[in-house]
Design a protein around this motif. Sequence first.
Motif, PDB file in Angstrom:
ATOM      1  N   GLY A 147       0.810  -1.217   0.000  1.00  0.00           N
ATOM      2  CA  GLY A 147       0.000   0.000   0.000  1.00  0.00           C
ATOM      3  C   GLY A 147       0.841   1.264   0.000  1.00  0.00           C
ATOM      4  O   GLY A 147       0.554   2.208  -0.744  1.00  0.00           O
ATOM      5  N   LEU A 148       1.889   1.289   0.818  1.00  0.00           N
ATOM      6  CA  LEU A 148       2.730   2.481   0.909  1.00  0.00           C
ATOM      7  C   LEU A 148       3.600   2.672  -0.327  1.00  0.00           C
ATOM      8  O   LEU A 148       4.018   3.794  -0.628  1.00  0.00           O
ATOM      9  CB  LEU A 148       3.597   2.428   2.165  1.00  0.00           C
ATOM     10  N   HIS A 149       3.864   1.582  -1.036  1.00  0.00           N
ATOM     11  CA  HIS A 149       4.683   1.679  -2.252  1.00  0.00           C
ATOM     12  C   HIS A 149       4.040   2.624  -3.272  1.00  0.00           C
ATOM     13  O   HIS A 149       4.744   3.275  -4.048  1.00  0.00           O
ATOM     14  CB  HIS A 149       4.906   0.301  -2.860  1.00  0.00           C
ATOM     15  N   GLU A 150       2.718   2.716  -3.237  1.00  0.00           N
ATOM     16  CA  GLU A 150       2.018   3.625  -4.153  1.00  0.00           C
ATOM     17  C   GLU A 150       2.473   5.072  -3.968  1.00  0.00           C
ATOM     18  O   GLU A 150       2.355   5.882  -4.883  1.00  0.00           O
ATOM     19  CB  GLU A 150       0.506   3.560  -3.926  1.00  0.00           C
ATOM     20  N   ALA A 151       2.967   5.386  -2.772  1.00  0.00           N
ATOM     21  CA  ALA A 151       3.389   6.760  -2.469  1.00  0.00           C
ATOM     22  C   ALA A 151       4.904   6.899  -2.437  1.00  0.00           C
ATOM     23  O   ALA A 151       5.428   7.886  -1.914  1.00  0.00           O
ATOM     24  CB  ALA A 151       2.802   7.199  -1.128  1.00  0.00           C
ATOM     25  N   SER A 152       5.637   5.947  -3.006  1.00  0.00           N
ATOM     26  CA  SER A 152       7.101   5.976  -2.900  1.00  0.00           C
ATOM     27  C   SER A 152       7.751   7.095  -3.700  1.00  0.00           C
ATOM     28  O   SER A 152       8.920   7.418  -3.480  1.00  0.00           O
ATOM     29  CB  SER A 152       7.700   4.623  -3.302  1.00  0.00           C
ATOM     30  N   SER A 153       6.998   7.730  -4.593  1.00  0.00           N
ATOM     31  CA  SER A 153       7.572   8.851  -5.344  1.00  0.00           C
ATOM     32  C   SER A 153       7.335  10.195  -4.651  1.00  0.00           C
ATOM     33  O   SER A 153       7.806  11.224  -5.117  1.00  0.00           O
ATOM     34  CB  SER A 153       6.970   8.897  -6.754  1.00  0.00           C
ATOM     35  N   ARG A 154       6.642  10.183  -3.522  1.00  0.00           N
ATOM     36  CA  ARG A 154       6.319  11.433  -2.818  1.00  0.00           C
ATOM     37  C   ARG A 154       7.404  11.775  -1.793  1.00  0.00           C
ATOM     38  O   ARG A 154       8.252  10.952  -1.449  1.00  0.00           O
ATOM     39  CB  ARG A 154       4.963  11.300  -2.115  1.00  0.00           C
ATOM     40  N   ASP A 155       7.317  12.980  -1.261  1.00  0.00           N
ATOM     41  CA  ASP A 155       8.254  13.445  -0.243  1.00  0.00           C
ATOM     42  C   ASP A 155       7.727  13.040   1.135  1.00  0.00           C
ATOM     43  O   ASP A 155       6.818  13.659   1.671  1.00  0.00           O
ATOM     44  CB  ASP A 155       8.407  14.969  -0.329  1.00  0.00           C
ATOM     45  N   TRP A 156       8.302  12.000   1.699  1.00  0.00           N
ATOM     46  CA  TRP A 156       7.826  11.498   2.988  1.00  0.00           C
ATOM     47  C   TRP A 156       8.212  12.418   4.138  1.00  0.00           C
ATOM     48  O   TRP A 156       7.625  12.354   5.208  1.00  0.00           O
ATOM     49  CB  TRP A 156       8.353  10.096   3.222  1.00  0.00           C
ATOM     50  N   SER A 157       9.186  13.274   3.935  1.00  0.00           N
ATOM     51  CA  SER A 157       9.598  14.171   5.022  1.00  0.00           C
ATOM     52  C   SER A 157       8.590  15.295   5.245  1.00  0.00           C
ATOM     53  O   SER A 157       8.603  15.943   6.290  1.00  0.00           O
ATOM     54  CB  SER A 157      10.989  14.751   4.755  1.00  0.00           C
ATOM     55  N   SER A 158       7.699  15.518   4.276  1.00  0.00           N
ATOM     56  CA  SER A 158       6.709  16.576   4.441  1.00  0.00           C
ATOM     57  C   SER A 158       5.303  16.021   4.686  1.00  0.00           C
ATOM     58  O   SER A 158       4.355  16.778   4.833  1.00  0.00           O
ATOM     59  CB  SER A 158       6.683  17.487   3.212  1.00  0.00           C
ATOM     60  N   ALA A 159       5.159  14.699   4.739  1.00  0.00           N
ATOM     61  CA  ALA A 159       3.858  14.072   4.984  1.00  0.00           C
ATOM     62  C   ALA A 159       3.750  13.656   6.448  1.00  0.00           C
ATOM     63  O   ALA A 159       4.712  13.149   7.021  1.00  0.00           O
ATOM     64  CB  ALA A 159       3.690  12.857   4.087  1.00  0.00           C
ATOM     65  N   PRO A 160       2.591  13.861   7.064  1.00  0.00           N
ATOM     66  CA  PRO A 160       2.424  13.460   8.461  1.00  0.00           C
ATOM     67  C   PRO A 160       2.554  11.946   8.634  1.00  0.00           C
ATOM     68  O   PRO A 160       2.236  11.172   7.730  1.00  0.00           O
ATOM     69  CB  PRO A 160       0.999  13.903   8.801  1.00  0.00           C
ATOM     70  N   GLY A 161       3.005  11.569   9.822  1.00  0.00           N
ATOM     71  CA  GLY A 161       3.083  10.160  10.196  1.00  0.00           C
ATOM     72  C   GLY A 161       2.411   9.972  11.549  1.00  0.00           C
ATOM     73  O   GLY A 161       1.318  10.475  11.774  1.00  0.00           O
ATOM     74  N   THR A 162       3.088   9.312  12.467  1.00  0.00           N
ATOM     75  CA  THR A 162       2.553   9.079  13.803  1.00  0.00           C
ATOM     76  C   THR A 162       2.876  10.259  14.708  1.00  0.00           C
ATOM     77  O   THR A 162       4.042  10.661  14.819  1.00  0.00           O
ATOM     78  CB  THR A 162       3.144   7.797  14.414  1.00  0.00           C
ATOM     79  N   GLY A 163       1.864  10.805  15.356  1.00  0.00           N
ATOM     80  CA  GLY A 163       2.075  11.900  16.296  1.00  0.00           C
ATOM     81  C   GLY A 163       2.788  13.070  15.656  1.00  0.00           C
ATOM     82  O   GLY A 163       2.358  13.600  14.638  1.00  0.00           O
ATOM     83  N   GLU A 164       3.912  13.455  16.251  1.00  0.00           N
ATOM     84  CA  GLU A 164       4.707  14.577  15.734  1.00  0.00           C
ATOM     85  C   GLU A 164       5.677  14.156  14.637  1.00  0.00           C
ATOM     86  O   GLU A 164       6.361  14.993  14.059  1.00  0.00           O
ATOM     87  CB  GLU A 164       5.489  15.229  16.883  1.00  0.00           C
ATOM     88  N   LEU A 165       5.765  12.861  14.365  1.00  0.00           N
ATOM     89  CA  LEU A 165       6.712  12.359  13.367  1.00  0.00           C
ATOM     90  C   LEU A 165       6.155  12.500  11.962  1.00  0.00           C
ATOM     91  O   LEU A 165       4.955  12.342  11.744  1.00  0.00           O
ATOM     92  CB  LEU A 165       7.039  10.885  13.616  1.00  0.00           C
ATOM     93  N   ASN A 166       7.050  12.760  10.998  1.00  0.00           N
ATOM     94  CA  ASN A 166       6.621  12.721   9.606  1.00  0.00           C
ATOM     95  C   ASN A 166       6.624  11.263   9.141  1.00  0.00           C
ATOM     96  O   ASN A 166       7.010  10.352   9.887  1.00  0.00           O
ATOM     97  CB  ASN A 166       7.493  13.638   8.734  1.00  0.00           C
ATOM     98  N   ALA A 167       6.195  11.024   7.915  1.00  0.00           N
ATOM     99  CA  ALA A 167       6.096   9.659   7.415  1.00  0.00           C
ATOM    100  C   ALA A 167       7.472   8.977   7.368  1.00  0.00           C
ATOM    101  O   ALA A 167       7.597   7.790   7.689  1.00  0.00           O
ATOM    102  CB  ALA A 167       5.448   9.654   6.026  1.00  0.00           C
ATOM    103  N   TRP A 168       8.506   9.713   6.977  1.00  0.00           N
ATOM    104  CA  TRP A 168       9.853   9.134   6.902  1.00  0.00           C
ATOM    105  C   TRP A 168      10.318   8.676   8.283  1.00  0.00           C
ATOM    106  O   TRP A 168      10.800   7.568   8.459  1.00  0.00           O
ATOM    107  CB  TRP A 168      10.821  10.158   6.308  1.00  0.00           C
TER     108      TRP A 168
END
Length: 196
Positions: A18-39
Amino acid sequence: MTITPDDLDAAVASVVSGLHEASSRDWSSAPGTGELNAWRTAEHLGDCLISYAGLLIARPSTPRFVCFESVADKAATPSEMLEFITVGAGLLGATLRTAAPDVRAYHPSGHADIEGFAGMGCVEVLVHGEDMARGLDVTLDPPRDVCSRVLARMFPDVDAADVDPWTALLWATDRTGLPGRPSRAGWQWRGTPLDA
């Protein structure tokens, strides 16, 4: 309902796909868990899985985590972060498959058995994967039988038989609400064996 290393493999495969679909995006600017970004969430997830393998191997005599941290190269791409998660899960899965059936190891939720560590690995992968997926605007579709077994073993206090198992797991980990049911803020899984 036993959770096995195969369940961990299935959970990881579904999340990575599922996440591979977004592998071309910038994970450092996408939200992740809590205060963490996706990366950083992906890095945390890889570290968690490797840490669980370390606990099962070292089995510290005092209640503590093994004193190391697994980190990704700062230049790692999203695809390489998915690889990091896959490797972490592979190390945990191999450890689960080769550990003696009566092994117990420390975790803050209690001295967990093999099934408990398999379940913790599944919860980590599925819910952190969902956090990342939401930030990256992709949809995960994990195997419902795995979600059912994880829910029954790790959250025995949760009664959600009338709810889709994936939705119920997200509710149990305070990722979604369910009409007529209280918030699960402050949730905790059960690492110790159910018969302990």
